[in-house]
Design an enzyme around this catalytic site. Structure first.
Site, PDB file in Angstrom:
ATOM      1  N   ALA A  27      42.073  39.288  43.308  1.00 48.08           N
ATOM      2  CA  ALA A  27      43.291  38.704  42.749  1.00 48.08           C
ATOM      3  C   ALA A  27      43.608  39.279  41.371  1.00 48.08           C
ATOM      4  CB  ALA A  27      43.132  37.187  42.660  1.00 48.08           C
ATOM      5  N   GLU A  47      36.188  43.069  33.353  1.00 49.75           N
ATOM      6  CA  GLU A  47      35.410  42.953  34.598  1.00 49.75           C
ATOM      7  C   GLU A  47      33.920  43.060  34.244  1.00 49.75           C
ATOM      8  OE1 GLU A  47      35.524  42.358  37.966  1.00 49.75           O
ATOM      9  OE2 GLU A  47      33.391  42.878  37.917  1.00 49.75           O
ATOM     10  N   ALA A  48      33.164  42.077  34.681  1.00 54.29           N
ATOM     11  CA  ALA A  48      31.730  42.070  34.362  1.00 54.29           C
ATOM     12  C   ALA A  48      30.984  43.194  35.077  1.00 54.29           C
ATOM     13  CB  ALA A  48      31.120  40.729  34.752  1.00 54.29           C
ATOM     14  N   HIS A 550      33.271  32.931  52.289  1.00 52.93           N
ATOM     15  CA  HIS A 550      34.654  32.517  52.024  1.00 52.93           C
ATOM     16  C   HIS A 550      34.701  31.352  51.048  1.00 52.93           C
ATOM     17  CE1 HIS A 550      35.905  34.300  56.185  1.00 52.93           C
ATOM     18  NE2 HIS A 550      35.624  35.213  55.287  1.00 52.93           N
TER      19      HIS A 550
END
Ligand SMILES: Cc1cc2nc3c(=O)[nH]c(=O)nc-3n(C[C@H](O)[C@H](O)[C@H](O)COP(=O)(O)OP(=O)(O)OC[C@H]3O[C@@H](n4cnc5c(N)ncnc54)[C@H](O)[C@@H]3O)c2cc1C
Length: 614
Positions: A27, A47-48, A550
């Site tokens: 996302a 972003e890690a 999920h």
């Protein structure tokens, strides 16, 4: 493609961006791309994980499974012991790289249903029903029709040529080397009285279908969020900055009147803490496992949880990290007839090498495709009076004073879906290789083809589970894994439905033409004898169920009094400028695999944010 330099943090300290996006996953990259279409809007993505945009283990669709447990790609989480599953822990893989989980997943593109999304709206989320969200399915993707050879192979395959998205960034296509079981799957459901009636992209109908994949049909590479939304054109934008190896610790919050405003975030990179400032908003897109973690570390969550870790509560919202939903899968394994192929052949190095050569030559073969077929089905082996009884049990849990108010509304919505004859209660999947489900928390053994012989797997998952879990911090340290409680099959009605669905897997296997492709008296990986006893099926489900990865719903979009964490503009309650855009906002998990819904949600979120900016 020249590698994008995402390592440097030069000039970043205390630099201000309009939007700080936490997480360069599925996302996060959609929103980053869409917001920076306006050259006057500046965005930083923190972003890690790593930048592996050009790594073959991501780019080659069939190699995704090799990334599991590798810290360069996967967070490698496990759940806490699940009492209801005989104390087993579930594997909770999750992408840790640009593109997030879409960069390491199985690539299946499965669409939500009309009723499933309308249930989102009915839960108090204006503007999030099927009519609002389904146009974004067409916006994120570009569908390539099946080839003539595929149409011939899968007779009667439904594909809605005119409505597959014209020029979306994510490429969606079909494979070129299906096995006999794939065609037999479609025919077997027809024999059982359930032919395919519509293309699943239209959001209705039950029956089998050929599962499209997020694969570029020209290059045969994985079309994940990184490839699709962070391509050369986006990389060249001066108003977009992407930094990897940047672990966001917390949001910096200031109280301004009754609400709280984010001024930026603190992140850890190269063992040092840095600050980046947000001129307009902080957007959390760290996924359903870590977005609630970052909120809690920032002082937004259940005050009891926060205080237990020495974090001063800023906004007390006990729903943060609750409402976790996941699809649990039960996989049965059937030995195939002598002389027939299976993905298990790849344990022979010569076969694996031939597959790689085919892929390198022209992108053909198993490595360049998503090799699954699916079906959405109602619970067909459930007599009417038993169904009534199960739904009555659900009614009892809706009316029980111990069921939290938030869950009552959700259960009611699920009850309606379960009663709708057009809605599935399960998704069945055929995977043309063995899955050793008893090795469930170890991906190398689960997918390692370690059992001699050639098999296929038939899999069931509950489309709309009632079981709920949670995710919370286990320490005030940002890098520590959160406590993940999947809760799979904890609700007794889930176990009843899943047991019946799993028994029907044997029915599929013994029906023609599938039956002729499986070895008579051959080995069955799940249980040696055909499954005829419901109680045994329940025990087997507890023994075998795995996470389908999920995880969603942990910062649900719902009215706050109903257990919501974000409103229908995805703003965190009590804040002026913190939004969540990822799988955490799902109020209810959709009927099947969720990445298509994540992409669509992120596309819609970008439009909402742009609109709110005006
Ligand atoms: C192994 C696997 C197989 C799957 N198969 C399928 C499939 O075939 N079809 C399908 O539809 N769905 C599939 N899924 C599910 C789907 O891919 C995910 O649900 C979806 O991609 C999640 O998107 P997201 O944006 O919510 O989170 P993600 O894509 O996971 O993105 C979150 C990002 O945030 C980063 N991050 C986390 N914490 C921090 C922090 N503190 N600071 C900075 N960055 C952080 C992460 O590293 C990650 O890059 C699968 C998932 C997995 C893991």
């Amino acid at each position: 493609m020249v590698p994008l330099d995402t390592e440097s943090i030069e000039g970043l300290e205390n630099k201000q961006f309009d939007f700080v996006i936490v997480g360069g996953g599925t996302a996060g990259l959609v929103v980053a791309n869409r917001l920076t279409e306006d050259p006057n809007v500046s965005v930083i993505v923190l972003e890690a994980g790593t930048n592996r945009l050009n790594d073959p283990r991501i780019m080659v669709p069939g190699l995704g499974v090799t990334t599991f447990e590798d810290a360069d790609f996967d967070w490698n989480f496990r759940s806490i012991a699940q009492e209801q599953l005989n104390g087993r822990k579930l594997l909770a893989s999750k992408g840790r790289t640009l593109g997030g989980s879409s960069a390491i997943n199985f690539g299946m593109v499965i669409y939500p249903s009309r009723s499933g999304l309308n249930a989102w709206e009915a839960l108090g989320n204006h503007g999030w029903g099927w009519d609002d969200l389904s146009p974004y399915i067409r916006k994120f993707q570009k569908g390539t029709p099946p080839s003539d050879a595929n149409r011939e192979f899968f007779k009667g395959m439904k594909y809605d040529q005119k409505d597959q998205g014209a020029d979306g960034p994510v490429q969606v296509s079909f494979g070129d080397q299906y096995m006999p079981y794939h065609a037999a799957w479609m025919e077997t459901f027809k024999t059982l009285g359930y032919p395919q009636v519509d293309d699943p992209i239209n959001g209705a109908g039950t029956g089998p279908f050929v599962t499209p994949g997020a694969v570029d049909p020209t290059t045969h590479t994985r079309s994940h969020a990184g490839a699709a939304y962070l391509g050369p054109e986006a990389q060249a934008r001066p108003n977009l900055r992407v930094v990897t190896g940047a672990l966001v610790q917390n949001i910096a919050l200031e109280r301004r009147g009754v609400r709280v405003t984010a001024t930026g975030v603190q992140f850890l990179k190269d063992q040092k803490t840095h600050t980046t400032l947000a001129n307009k908003e902080v957007i959390l897109a760290a996924g359903a496992t870590q977005t609630p973690q970052i909120l809690e570390l920032s002082g937004i969550g259940d005050e009891k949880v926060l205080r237990a870790h020495g974090i001063a509560p800023i906004i007390n919202n006990p729903s943060v990290g609750e409402n976790l939903q996941d699809h649990g899968i039960v996989a049965f394994g059937y030995e195939v007839e002598d002389g027939l192929p299976s993905g298990d052949m790849a344990r022979d190095p010569a076969v694996a090498a031939a597959a790689m050569t085919a892929y390198q030559t022209d992108g053909s073969g198993p490595l360049g495709m998503v090799p699954f077929v699916s079906a959405f089905m109602p619970c067909v082996n459930l007599p009417e009076e038993e169904r009534e009884k199960l739904l009555q049990n659900l009614q009892t849990s809706i009316e029980s004073p111990s069921t939290p108010r938030a869950q009552k509304k959700q259960f009611k919505a699920v009850q309606e879906l379960l009663m709708d004859p057009e809605e599935p209660t399960t998704q069945y999947i055929m995977a043309p290789f063995q899955m050793l489900a008893r090795e469930g928390d170890n991906p190398k053994r689960l997918f390692g083809m370690g059992h001699p012989g050639f098999f296929i797997s038939l899999v069931s998952l509950l489309s709309y589970p009632l079981s709920r879990g949670s995710v919370h911090i286990q320490s005030a340290k940002a890098g520590a894994a959160p406590i993940i409680d999947h809760g799979t099959l904890r609700h007794p009605v889930d176990l009843e439905f899943h047991a019946r669905h799993s028994m029907w897997l044997d029915k599929i296997a013994e029906t023609e033409p599938m039956a002729s492709l499986l070895k008579k008296g051959g080995e069955r990986l799940h249980t040696p004898e055909p499954l005829t006893d419901l109680e045994k099926a329940k025990q087997l489900c507890k023994e075998l169920v795995l996470s389908m990865y999920h995880v969603s719903g942990t910062c649900a979009m719902m009215p706050e009094e109903d257990g919501g964490v974000v409103d229908s503009h995805l703003k965190v309650y009590g804040t002026t400028n913190v939004r969540v855009v990822d799988a955490s906002i799902f109020p209810l998990v959709p009927r099947g695999n969720i990445q298509a819904t994540v992409f669509a949600v992120a596309e819609k979120a970008a439009d909402i944010i742009k609109h709110d900016l005006k």
